[in-house]
Scaffold this motif. Structure first.
Motif, PDB file in Angstrom:
ATOM      1  N   ASN A   1      37.206  46.070  48.142  1.00  0.00           N
ATOM      2  CA  ASN A   1      37.291  47.458  47.672  1.00  0.00           C
ATOM      3  C   ASN A   1      36.267  47.720  46.575  1.00  0.00           C
ATOM      4  OD1 ASN A   1      40.546  46.771  48.254  1.00  0.00           O
ATOM      5  ND2 ASN A   1      39.684  48.606  49.142  1.00  0.00           N
TER       6      ASN A   1
ATOM      7  N   ASP B   1      34.680  48.462  51.496  1.00  0.00           N
ATOM      8  CA  ASP B   1      35.447  49.694  51.679  1.00  0.00           C
ATOM      9  C   ASP B   1      35.184  50.560  50.451  1.00  0.00           C
ATOM     10  OD1 ASP B   1      37.287  51.695  52.012  1.00  0.00           O
ATOM     11  OD2 ASP B   1      38.943  50.375  52.578  1.00  0.00           O
TER      12      ASP B   1
ATOM     13  N   ARG C   1      40.243  30.957  35.006  1.00  0.00           N
ATOM     14  CA  ARG C   1      39.864  29.577  35.327  1.00  0.00           C
ATOM     15  C   ARG C   1      38.624  29.096  34.580  1.00  0.00           C
ATOM     16  NH1 ARG C   1      39.414  32.962  39.495  1.00  0.00           N
ATOM     17  NH2 ARG C   1      37.435  33.270  40.575  1.00  0.00           N
TER      18      ARG C   1
ATOM     19  N   THR D   1      35.541  38.693  42.424  1.00  0.00           N
ATOM     20  CA  THR D   1      35.024  37.331  42.270  1.00  0.00           C
ATOM     21  C   THR D   1      35.970  36.335  42.935  1.00  0.00           C
ATOM     22  OG1 THR D   1      34.010  37.938  40.175  1.00  0.00           O
ATOM     23  CG2 THR D   1      34.304  35.594  40.563  1.00  0.00           C
ATOM     24  N   THR D   2      37.261  36.512  42.700  1.00  0.00           N
ATOM     25  CA  THR D   2      38.242  35.613  43.322  1.00  0.00           C
ATOM     26  C   THR D   2      38.136  35.674  44.841  1.00  0.00           C
ATOM     27  OG1 THR D   2      39.747  35.818  41.458  1.00  0.00           O
ATOM     28  CG2 THR D   2      40.723  35.147  43.541  1.00  0.00           C
ATOM     29  N   SER D   3      38.017  36.885  45.371  1.00  0.00           N
ATOM     30  CA  SER D   3      37.923  37.031  46.828  1.00  0.00           C
ATOM     31  C   SER D   3      36.650  36.397  47.374  1.00  0.00           C
ATOM     32  CB  SER D   3      37.915  38.513  47.216  1.00  0.00           C
ATOM     33  OG  SER D   3      39.148  39.076  46.951  1.00  0.00           O
TER      34      SER D   3
ATOM     35  N   PHE E   1      42.600  35.276  54.456  1.00  0.00           N
ATOM     36  CA  PHE E   1      43.392  35.721  53.313  1.00  0.00           C
ATOM     37  C   PHE E   1      43.145  37.198  53.074  1.00  0.00           C
ATOM     38  CE2 PHE E   1      40.287  36.513  50.003  1.00  0.00           C
ATOM     39  CZ  PHE E   1      39.168  35.817  50.468  1.00  0.00           C
TER      40      PHE E   1
ATOM     41  N   GLU F   1      34.758  34.040  46.078  1.00  0.00           N
ATOM     42  CA  GLU F   1      34.769  32.571  45.970  1.00  0.00           C
ATOM     43  C   GLU F   1      35.671  31.957  47.040  1.00  0.00           C
ATOM     44  OE1 GLU F   1      33.798  32.206  41.190  1.00  0.00           O
ATOM     45  OE2 GLU F   1      35.722  31.505  41.945  1.00  0.00           O
TER      46      GLU F   1
ATOM     47  N   LEU G   1      35.872  39.539  55.251  1.00  0.00           N
ATOM     48  CA  LEU G   1      36.519  39.864  53.977  1.00  0.00           C
ATOM     49  C   LEU G   1      36.348  41.362  53.754  1.00  0.00           C
ATOM     50  CD1 LEU G   1      37.658  39.003  51.117  1.00  0.00           C
ATOM     51  CD2 LEU G   1      35.278  38.929  50.391  1.00  0.00           C
TER      52      LEU G   1
ATOM     53  N   GLU H   1      36.886  41.122  38.560  1.00  0.00           N
ATOM     54  CA  GLU H   1      37.678  39.892  38.535  1.00  0.00           C
ATOM     55  C   GLU H   1      38.283  39.614  39.910  1.00  0.00           C
ATOM     56  OE1 GLU H   1      37.648  38.340  35.366  1.00  0.00           O
ATOM     57  OE2 GLU H   1      38.045  36.774  36.828  1.00  0.00           O
ATOM     58  N   GLN H   2      38.899  40.643  40.461  1.00  0.00           N
ATOM     59  CA  GLN H   2      39.542  40.491  41.762  1.00  0.00           C
ATOM     60  C   GLN H   2      38.501  40.168  42.841  1.00  0.00           C
ATOM     61  OE1 GLN H   2      41.440  44.005  43.418  1.00  0.00           O
ATOM     62  NE2 GLN H   2      43.384  42.907  43.537  1.00  0.00           N
TER      63      GLN H   2
ATOM     64  N   LEU I   1      32.375  53.097  39.448  1.00  0.00           N
ATOM     65  CA  LEU I   1      32.783  51.721  39.133  1.00  0.00           C
ATOM     66  C   LEU I   1      34.250  51.621  38.725  1.00  0.00           C
ATOM     67  CD1 LEU I   1      29.557  50.398  37.363  1.00  0.00           C
ATOM     68  CD2 LEU I   1      30.374  49.912  39.672  1.00  0.00           C
ATOM     69  N   ARG I   2      34.916  52.756  38.582  1.00  0.00           N
ATOM     70  CA  ARG I   2      36.357  52.704  38.319  1.00  0.00           C
ATOM     71  C   ARG I   2      37.105  52.170  39.538  1.00  0.00           C
ATOM     72  NH1 ARG I   2      36.868  58.916  36.638  1.00  0.00           N
ATOM     73  NH2 ARG I   2      35.660  58.976  38.571  1.00  0.00           N
ATOM     74  N   CYS I   3      36.460  52.239  40.684  1.00  0.00           N
ATOM     75  CA  CYS I   3      37.114  51.809  41.930  1.00  0.00           C
ATOM     76  C   CYS I   3      36.872  50.328  42.214  1.00  0.00           C
ATOM     77  CB  CYS I   3      36.587  52.624  43.115  1.00  0.00           C
ATOM     78  SG  CYS I   3      36.711  54.389  42.872  1.00  0.00           S
ATOM     79  N   PHE I   4      36.275  49.630  41.281  1.00  0.00           N
ATOM     80  CA  PHE I   4      35.867  48.245  41.529  1.00  0.00           C
ATOM     81  C   PHE I   4      36.472  47.324  40.484  1.00  0.00           C
ATOM     82  CE2 PHE I   4      32.664  44.892  40.561  1.00  0.00           C
ATOM     83  CZ  PHE I   4      32.754  44.198  41.749  1.00  0.00           C
ATOM     84  N   SER I   5      37.037  46.212  40.930  1.00  0.00           N
ATOM     85  CA  SER I   5      37.556  45.201  39.998  1.00  0.00           C
ATOM     86  C   SER I   5      36.710  43.945  40.161  1.00  0.00           C
ATOM     87  CB  SER I   5      39.021  44.890  40.302  1.00  0.00           C
ATOM     88  OG  SER I   5      39.389  43.671  39.677  1.00  0.00           O
TER      89      SER I   5
END
Lengths: 266, 419
Positions: free
Chosen positions: B390, B360, A72, B405-407, A124, B409, B387, B402-403, B396-400
Motif C-alpha cells: 500500500n 496499490d 529489530r 520494509t517488513t513486507s 504472506f 524483507e 506482494l 516500517e510496515q 506519503l500519508r498513505c505509506f508506512s
C-alpha cells in the motif's frame, strides 16, 4: 565462549518486547515480556536479562542472538536480524509440523503467513496501514471505555448475543460502540462484537484453507479470539505454547541455525 | 557473540549514477527555459496529458507542458503533501488523484519546484489544454480547473476504455477526434496543420519510443545494468520531450552507456539474486528508499508496467492520425483485465522475474492492478509469488515505511528460499 551453549531471540514489537532463551534443541528455558514503551534499546536489554534470569544463565552462555520485530535494528547485541514474518513461520513450524496458516495478531500489524510442510513461508499478507483488527484496536477500545482487556475478554466470553461493529476505522468504531451503549444494548454483546470485528478484519485478508495457527500478543491476552476463530473457520485451529513469544522463538532458532541477516552482506 | 553486519550503503549497492543523467538535466533545463525565451516572442503553450496527442500539438507549433510531470516532480521533491490540502479545501477530495491535488494545490499557493530545478518563474500559462481520457477521467477535471482559471479552451480526446483487442472502429473513432482537434487547434495556433511536419514529429516520437524500449530491455540482462528506479528518472524525455530531436539524441547517448555496462556485466544491484517486476505507479518521494532497501538485499526491480507504458509500437509517419490513435488507445492502463494479464505474463517471462510487487496506490485506482484479484490469478497461473504494497504516487500519508520494509524483507527472503 566455550561455555556458550544457548541461543536467544528478541522480538521488539510495537506494543511489547519479548525474549526467549533456548537450548541447542530449541527447548525454551527462559522467557520475558515487557511493554515496549519509548526505548527499544533499553527494553531489549531488559527482556534479554529477564529471560536469562529465568533460565539461570548469563550472557556469556549465549552463543548467538536473533532480533526481529519493528525495532529489530535497535537491538545492539543481536548477531542476526530477521523480519518477523519469517520468524513467526519458523517459530510456529517448531511446534506445528505440516502445512498451516499462521494468523498473527500483533500490536500494529496483522499477518497471515502460509507455511509449507517443509517449514518454508510461501505466502504472506499484512494488514493495510490501518489499526482496525489489530491489538492496537483492542487497546484503544479498552482505553476509551475504561475497561481493562481481561474484563473485556471475560464479558465477551459470557455474552450470548453479538452487537456487530461495522466501522472500518478504530476511532469511529469507538464512536459506534458509544452509540450502542447509549441505545441500551447489552454491553457484553458489544464487547463480543468488538472481538468479532477483529476476527472479521483478519479473515478478509486472505482465504484460510489449511490448519490455522494463532499467534501474537492479542491472542495470548484475549482467549475469546480463539473461540471466535474456531467458530468462524472451517479448518482446525491450533494455539501453540506462548503465542506471544513465537516470533522471538523463531529469531532464536534462526540464531541457532547460523542464519545470515537479510539486510547484510554477512 | 559478534554483531550483525551493517546494512549496505548505496555506494556498495549500485554501480553509481548513470553518467548520461547530466545531459538529461541539461536538455530538460533547455526545454523548460524554452517556455520563457530571453529573446523573441513567447511560444504558444499547450498543456497536454502525458499520453495525450503531443505530436499534433508540436506539429502545430505549440510548446507542450505536461501537468502530470509536475505532479511527479512535486512527489519526488516531497512537496506534494504541503500543497494538496489547498486543493482538498476547494472540494478536490484527498481520495482522488494526488497528482491533481498536489498540482492544483501548488498552483493555488503560487509554488513550483520548477523554479529551483530549471530557473523559470513559474509554470507556463496555457493557451489551450488538451487531454486524453485513455488513462483516467481525473485528467478531464484537472484540466477543466485550469480552463476555468485561465479562461482558455480545453479539448478532450475521449477514448474507448477497458479495451481488449483494439478494433478498427475504435481507431477510426479516436483518429476522427484527433483530426477534428487539429481544426480547433488551428484557430488558436493561427495556422493550419502542416502534414509533413506532423509526419516528421510522429517519426521522432517513434524513434524516441524505440530507443526508450531498447533502454528498458537492458533489464533482461543478468545482472541488470539499471533498476526500475533509474527508469523512473530516465523516462522523462519519453514523456515530456517525445516528438523532439533532443529526446532521440539523449536515448542514443544513454543506450550507448548502458550497452557498455552490459558488455562489462556491470550490475545496478551488486550480487543481484532476485529479479522483481514492479506493477503500478512509483512512490515518487520514496524512490531512493525502495532502491536502497531492495538493493541492500540483492533484489532488483528490473522491469515494470509503468516505464513500459511509454513504449509505443505503433507510431507511423505514413499514417499519423491512425497510428497516434492506435498508440494512445492501446496503452496498458486502458486495457481489459484479461489483456492486462496477458501482457503481464509476457513481461514476467521476458524479464525472467522471480516475484512481482504490486503497488496499490491509494489515489490512483486506474493504475493499481491489485484490486480485482489479478495478483492471485497471475501467481496461480505462473507460479511467481507476489506482494501487494500500500502506498501512493504523491501522498506519503498513505505509506508506512516500517510496515513496507517488513513486507519487502519477508518477500525477498521468501524468494531467496525458493531460488
Amino acid at each position: 565462549m566455550a561455555d556458550a551453549t544457548h541461543f536467544a531471540g528478541i522480538d521488539l514489537g510495537s506494543a511489547f518486547t519479548k525474549a526467549v532463551v533456548i537450548t541447542g534443541d530449541g527447548e525454551v528455558v527462559g522467557r520475558h515480556v515487557e511493554r515496549t514503551g519509548i526505548s527499544f534499546e533499553t527494553n531489549a536489554d531488559k527482556v534479554f536479562d529477564g529471560a536469562l534470569n529465568e533460565a539461570g544463565l548469563t550472557r556469556a552462555q549465549v552463543k548467538a542472538v536473533g532480533a526481529t520485530g519493528v525495532g529489530r535494528r535497535n537491538c545492539a547485541f543481536a548477531t542476526v536480524v530477521k523480519p518477523e514474518i519469517g520468524c513467526f513461520a519458523k517459530g510456529v513450524f517448531f511446534h506445528q509440523r505440516g502445512l498451516c496458516v499462521v494468523i498473527d495478531i500483533g500490536g500494529q500489524d496483522n499477518k497471515i503467513i502460509r507455511v509449507t510442510a517443509q517449514g518454508q513461508q510461501d505466502f504472506f499478507k499484512m494488514n493495510r496501514k490501518c489499526a482496525a483488527g489489530t491489538g492496537a484496536f483492542l487497546e484503544e477500545i479498552s482505553f476509551k471505555l475504561a475497561v481493562p482487556q481481561p474484563e473485556m475478554n471475560a464479558r465477551a466470553s459470557r455474552a450470548t448475543k453479538v452487537v456487530s461493529i461495522g466501522s472500518y476505522c478504530t476511532v469511529f468504531s469507538a464512536t459506534e460502540i458509544i452509540h450502542h451503549i447509549r441505545e441500551g444494548h447489552d454491553v457484553d454483546a458489544i464487547f463480543r462484537g468488538v472481538y468479532e470485528s477483529v476476527v472479521k478484519r483478519v479473515l478478509e485478508m486472505a482465504p484460510i484453507t489449511d490448519t490455522a495457527v494463532l499467534a501474537g500478543g492479542a491472542i495470548a491476552t484475549n482467549p475469546v479470539l480463539v473461540d471466535l476463530f474456531r467458530e468462524k473457520l472451517k479448518v482446525p485451529v491450533v494455539v501453540p505454547p506462548s503465542p506471544q513469544t513465537l516470533g522471538a522463538l523463531g529469531a532464536a532458532l534462526y540464531a541457532r541455525d547460523g542464519a545470515a541477516s537479510d539486510d547484510t552482506d554477512a | 557473540m559478534t554483531k550483525a553486519a551493517k546494512t549496505r550503503t548505496s555506494e556498495e549497492i549500485s554501480v553509481g549514477e548513470i553518467r548520461a543523467t547530466n545531459e538529461l538535466k541539461r536538455i530538460l533545463k533547455d526545454a523548460f527555459q524554452g517556455f520563457f525565451p530571453k529573446e523573441g516572442p513567447a511560444p504558444k503553450v499547450a498543456w497536454c496529458t502525458s499520453v495525450g496527442p503531443a505530436e499534433l500539438l508540436i506539429a502545430m507549433g505549440f510548446k507542450v507542458y505536461y501537468p502530470e510531470n509536475h505532479g511527479a516532480l512535486l512527489g519526488a521533491t516531497r512537496l506534494a503533501n504541503e500543497y494538496m490540502g489547498a486543493a482538498n479545501a476547494l472540494g478536490y477530495s484527498p481520495d482522488i488523484c494526488s497528482y491533481l491535488t498536489a498540482d492544483v494545490g501548488a498552483f493555488l499557493q503560487h509554488q513550483t519546484p520548477l523554479t529551483k530545478a530549471y530557473g523559470i518563474p513559474g509554470v507556463p500559462k496555457p493557451d489551450v489544454l488538451v487531454y486524453n481520457t485513455n488513462q483516467c477521467r481525473e485528467v478531464q477535471d484537472w484540466f477543466m480547473f485550469y480552463a476555468r482559471h485561465f479562461k482558455v479552451p480545453a479539448f478532450g480526446v475521449i477514448s474507448p476504455n477497458m479495451v481488449n483487442e483494439l478494433e478498427p472502429s475504435q481507431i477510426d473513432y479516436c483518429a476522427a477526434q484527433l483530426k477534428d482537434l487539429s481544426f480547433a487547434l488551428g484557430k488558436i495556433a493561427g495556422a493550419t496543420l502542416d502534414h509533413d511536419r506532423l509526419a516528421e514529429v510522429v517519426e521522432l516520437s517513434r524513434q524516441t519510443s524505440v530507443l526508450w524500449g531498447e533502454f528498458l530491455d537492458f533489464g533482461r540482462h543478468k545482472p541488470a545494468p539499471m533498476t526500475f528506479f533509474d527508469g523512473c528518472i530516465q523516462m522523462a524525455p519519453a514523456v515530456v520531450l517525445r516528438g523532439t530531436k533532443p529526446a532521440v539524441d539523449y536515448y542514443r547517448l544513454l543506450n550507448d552507456e548502458l550497452r557498455a555496462h552490459v558488455a562489462r556485466n556491470d550490475a545496478a544491484v551488486k550480487g543481484e539474486t532476485v529479479r522483481l517486476y514492479w506493477e503500478g505507479m512509483p512512490l515518487w518521494g520514496k524512490l531512493r528508499y525502495f532502491s536502497e532497501t531492495l538493493g541492500g538485499m540483492g533484489a532488483n526491480a528490473v522491469a515494470s508496467t509503468y516505464c513500459n507504458s511509454w513504449v509505443f509500437d505503433d507510431f507511423d509517419a505514413k499514417d499519423p492520425f491512425r497510428s497516434m490513435a492506435r498508440a494512445y488507445t492501446e496503452i496498458f492502463i486502458n486495457r481489459s483485465e484479461a489483456k492486462k494479464e496477458e501482457l503481464m505474463k509476457a513481461m514476467l517471462e521476458r524479464f525472467e522475474i522471480d516475484g512481482v510487487i504490486y503497488h496499490d496506490a491509494k489515489t490512483c485506482p486506474h493504475n493499481s492492478n491489485s484490486r480485482f484479484g489479478m495478483p492471485q490469478r497471475l501467481s496461480a497461473a505462473t507460479g511467481i509469488p507476489h506482494l501487494v504494497m500500500n502506498g501512493d504516487l504523491c501522498d506519503l500519508r498513505c505509506f508506512s515505511e516500517e510496515q513496507t520494509t517488513t513486507s519487502l524483507e519477508a518477500f525477498v527472503e521468501q524468494l531467496k528460499e525458493r531460488n
